[in-house]
Write a protein that holds these residues in place. Structure first.
Motif, PDB file in Angstrom:
ATOM      1  N   PRO A  12      12.859 -52.459 -18.055  1.00 52.63           N
ATOM      2  CA  PRO A  12      12.633 -52.175 -19.473  1.00 52.63           C
ATOM      3  C   PRO A  12      11.246 -51.663 -19.824  1.00 52.63           C
ATOM      4  O   PRO A  12      11.055 -51.082 -20.891  1.00 52.63           O
ATOM      5  N   ALA A  13      10.255 -51.887 -18.951  1.00 49.43           N
ATOM      6  CA  ALA A  13       8.891 -51.514 -19.313  1.00 49.43           C
ATOM      7  C   ALA A  13       8.068 -51.237 -18.070  1.00 49.43           C
ATOM      8  O   ALA A  13       8.340 -51.767 -16.980  1.00 49.43           O
ATOM      9  N   ILE A  14       7.052 -50.400 -18.263  1.00 49.74           N
ATOM     10  CA  ILE A  14       6.083 -50.128 -17.205  1.00 49.74           C
ATOM     11  C   ILE A  14       4.693 -50.448 -17.731  1.00 49.74           C
ATOM     12  O   ILE A  14       4.461 -50.455 -18.944  1.00 49.74           O
ATOM     13  N   ALA A  15       3.765 -50.717 -16.816  1.00 48.90           N
ATOM     14  CA  ALA A  15       2.361 -50.944 -17.173  1.00 48.90           C
ATOM     15  C   ALA A  15       1.528 -49.903 -16.445  1.00 48.90           C
ATOM     16  O   ALA A  15       1.626 -49.772 -15.217  1.00 48.90           O
ATOM     17  N   ILE A  40      12.114 -41.008 -22.268  1.00 43.90           N
ATOM     18  CA  ILE A  40      12.597 -42.040 -21.349  1.00 43.90           C
ATOM     19  C   ILE A  40      12.665 -43.361 -22.112  1.00 43.90           C
ATOM     20  O   ILE A  40      11.717 -43.745 -22.797  1.00 43.90           O
ATOM     21  N   ASP A  41      13.787 -44.045 -21.986  1.00 40.01           N
ATOM     22  CA  ASP A  41      13.995 -45.295 -22.717  1.00 40.01           C
ATOM     23  C   ASP A  41      13.317 -46.442 -21.971  1.00 40.01           C
ATOM     24  O   ASP A  41      13.954 -47.245 -21.293  1.00 40.01           O
ATOM     25  N   VAL A  42      12.008 -46.497 -22.100  1.00 40.63           N
ATOM     26  CA  VAL A  42      11.227 -47.520 -21.424  1.00 40.63           C
ATOM     27  C   VAL A  42      10.003 -47.821 -22.277  1.00 40.63           C
ATOM     28  O   VAL A  42       9.434 -46.930 -22.920  1.00 40.63           O
ATOM     29  N   GLY A  43       9.605 -49.088 -22.316  1.00 38.05           N
ATOM     30  CA  GLY A  43       8.386 -49.453 -23.011  1.00 38.05           C
ATOM     31  C   GLY A  43       7.172 -49.137 -22.162  1.00 38.05           C
ATOM     32  O   GLY A  43       7.194 -49.324 -20.942  1.00 38.05           O
ATOM     33  N   VAL A  44       6.108 -48.661 -22.802  1.00 45.39           N
ATOM     34  CA  VAL A  44       4.878 -48.322 -22.085  1.00 45.39           C
ATOM     35  C   VAL A  44       3.780 -49.302 -22.495  1.00 45.39           C
ATOM     36  O   VAL A  44       3.449 -49.416 -23.679  1.00 45.39           O
ATOM     37  N   ILE A  45       3.251 -50.002 -21.508  1.00 44.20           N
ATOM     38  CA  ILE A  45       2.192 -50.988 -21.699  1.00 44.20           C
ATOM     39  C   ILE A  45       0.893 -50.400 -21.161  1.00 44.20           C
ATOM     40  O   ILE A  45       0.862 -49.891 -20.029  1.00 44.20           O
ATOM     41  N   CYS A  46      -0.154 -50.450 -21.958  1.00 43.46           N
ATOM     42  CA  CYS A  46      -1.452 -49.915 -21.531  1.00 43.46           C
ATOM     43  C   CYS A  46      -2.487 -51.018 -21.442  1.00 43.46           C
ATOM     44  O   CYS A  46      -2.671 -51.792 -22.389  1.00 43.46           O
ATOM     45  N   ASP A  47      -3.166 -51.054 -20.327  1.00 38.19           N
ATOM     46  CA  ASP A  47      -4.238 -52.012 -20.088  1.00 38.19           C
ATOM     47  C   ASP A  47      -5.451 -51.660 -20.936  1.00 38.19           C
ATOM     48  O   ASP A  47      -5.833 -50.494 -21.032  1.00 38.19           O
ATOM     49  N   VAL A  48      -6.045 -52.659 -21.559  1.00 41.90           N
ATOM     50  CA  VAL A  48      -7.286 -52.468 -22.312  1.00 41.90           C
ATOM     51  C   VAL A  48      -8.390 -53.274 -21.637  1.00 41.90           C
ATOM     52  O   VAL A  48      -8.410 -54.503 -21.706  1.00 41.90           O
ATOM     53  N   ALA A  49      -9.253 -52.560 -20.956  1.00 40.71           N
ATOM     54  CA  ALA A  49     -10.430 -53.113 -20.293  1.00 40.71           C
ATOM     55  C   ALA A  49     -11.226 -51.914 -19.814  1.00 40.71           C
ATOM     56  O   ALA A  49     -10.672 -50.830 -19.608  1.00 40.71           O
ATOM     57  N   LEU A  50     -12.497 -52.082 -19.600  1.00 40.13           N
ATOM     58  CA  LEU A  50     -13.353 -50.938 -19.301  1.00 40.13           C
ATOM     59  C   LEU A  50     -13.543 -50.670 -17.816  1.00 40.13           C
ATOM     60  O   LEU A  50     -14.107 -49.637 -17.441  1.00 40.13           O
ATOM     61  N   ASP A  51     -13.076 -51.567 -16.944  1.00 35.93           N
ATOM     62  CA  ASP A  51     -13.396 -51.424 -15.520  1.00 35.93           C
ATOM     63  C   ASP A  51     -12.916 -50.126 -14.865  1.00 35.93           C
ATOM     64  O   ASP A  51     -13.587 -49.624 -13.969  1.00 35.93           O
ATOM     65  N   PRO A  52     -11.767 -49.512 -15.273  1.00 33.44           N
ATOM     66  CA  PRO A  52     -11.418 -48.251 -14.623  1.00 33.44           C
ATOM     67  C   PRO A  52     -12.335 -47.091 -15.019  1.00 33.44           C
ATOM     68  O   PRO A  52     -12.290 -46.025 -14.406  1.00 33.44           O
ATOM     69  N   TYR A  53     -13.148 -47.291 -16.051  1.00 32.42           N
ATOM     70  CA  TYR A  53     -13.960 -46.209 -16.608  1.00 32.42           C
ATOM     71  C   TYR A  53     -15.459 -46.441 -16.489  1.00 32.42           C
ATOM     72  O   TYR A  53     -16.254 -45.557 -16.770  1.00 32.42           O
ATOM     73  N   SER A  54     -15.862 -47.646 -16.097  1.00 28.70           N
ATOM     74  CA  SER A  54     -17.284 -47.980 -16.067  1.00 28.70           C
ATOM     75  C   SER A  54     -17.869 -47.752 -14.671  1.00 28.70           C
ATOM     76  O   SER A  54     -17.219 -48.005 -13.660  1.00 28.70           O
TER      77      SER A  54
END
Length: 335
Positions: free
Chosen positions: A81-84, A120-134
């Motif tokens: 049902p969902a991806i992250a 696409i019938d799927v929920g999209v979950i997005c991580d909120v944190a700065l480590d992939p960008y810092s």
């Protein structure tokens, strides 16, 4: 001679729990918990140019945006049902202030829009944190060698807003800064994004099980120091309940415990105490251990993976983030 228990005149007949386990149909009939594809969330990695297998996580790959759309479609077809989403950000875009996190054209935002445009019938979950960008690999802003709380909240709100406006369904703050759920909820509502859910990493521990993930997103080599001043001490359980209570009060719709199997006691306590939608993350180190043992022939992959996921359900989890999600969904479809 009878093999049964000795007679005990006047007493009730001896209990025989094995009667309920004797046949497959009876085991199904008396099962207290059932695992389905609807219980699975698939964490996936998106990249600009580093597509391909992740060495630290055998069987897991990074995908370009166009590849990701196809792979997410396959997951949805299996009933996941969902991806992250997690990005491998180009090192040239990483800065002290993690400004790429707020870019509405960053990799995650483009991936979200592509998935939504594909309908696409799927929920999209997005991580909120700065480590992939810092450039320092920390989840928050760093001032005078300290990860600072309140200035980081402003940054997290900006990051959450660009993701939500790109079409993200669920914002997932994983940073463990104090007060971030309430600030993000307020920011979303003020922008007319009341429909966007918040899945809080409410009890995220400073764990040794995150290593392969940090390799996958490219933050491991950049990390200066550790994250023990904001992620939880593995020694503490009661503190997790206080953290969860705060996030619920601030507006979290869903809560998560991370890592997973070493913290099943926390999953059970959270579900029992609060009765809210509760999730667990079977993290990269757990995945790599299981996959490695299976690849070495020490464990039956299908049996071991499905058992591990069912145990999350028994502990009280309403769902599991797992890199095995698509594979497990295929097995469950086969029956």
């Amino acid at each position: 001679m009878s093999n049964g228990p000795p007679a005990n005149p006047g007493a009730f007949p001896a209990a025989r729990p094995r009667r309920n386990r004797r046949t497959a149909w009876s085991r199904r009939l008396t099962a207290e918990n059932v695992l389905t594809a609807a219980d699975l969330i698939w964490p996936c990695f998106v990249t600009e140019a580093g597509a391909g297998p992740i060495e630290a996580m055998p069987g897991v790959s990074r995908y370009t945006v166009s590849q990701l759309v196809d792979e997410v479609g396959r997951a949805a077809d299996l009933g996941v049902p969902a991806i992250a989403l997690f990005p491998q950000t180009d090192a040239a875009l990483k800065t002290e202030d993690a400004a790429e996190a707020f870019n509405p054209e960053n990799l995650v935002c483009r991936a979200v829009r592509a998935i939504k445009e594909a309908k696409i019938d799927v929920g999209v979950i997005c991580d909120v944190a700065l480590d992939p960008y810092s450039s320092h690999g920390q989840d928050g802003l760093v001032q005078n060698s300290e990860v600072v709380n309140d200035p980081t909240l402003d940054a997290l709100c900006e990051q959450a807003l660009v993701q939500a406006e790109a079409g993200c369904d669920v914002i997932a703050p994983s940073d463990m800064m104090d007060g971030r759920v309430g600030r993000i909820r307020t920011a979303l509502d003020a922008r007319g994004l009341q429909h966007v859910q918040i899945l809080s990493y409410a009890a995220k521990y400073a764990s040794a099980f995150y290593g392969p993930f940090r390799d996958a997103v490219g933050s491991g080599a950049a990390l200066k120091g550790d994250k023990k001043t904001y992620q939880m001490d593995p020694a503490n359980g009661d503190e997790a309940l206080r953290e969860v209570a705060l996030d619920i009060a601030e507006g979290a719709d869903l809560v998560m415990v991370k890592p997973g199997m070493p913290y099943l006691d926390i999953v059970a306590a959270v579900k029992r105490t609060f009765g809210v939608p509760t999730y667990a993350y079977q993290v990269s180190g757990e995945y790599s251990m299981l996959a490695g043992a299976c690849d070495a022939g020490r464990l039956d992959r299908r049996a071991a993976v499905l058992e591990s996921l069912l145990c999350f359900k028994r502990a009280g989890a309403d769902g599991v983030l797992t890199y095995f999600a698509r594979e497990a969904a295929e097995w469950l479809r086969e029956g």
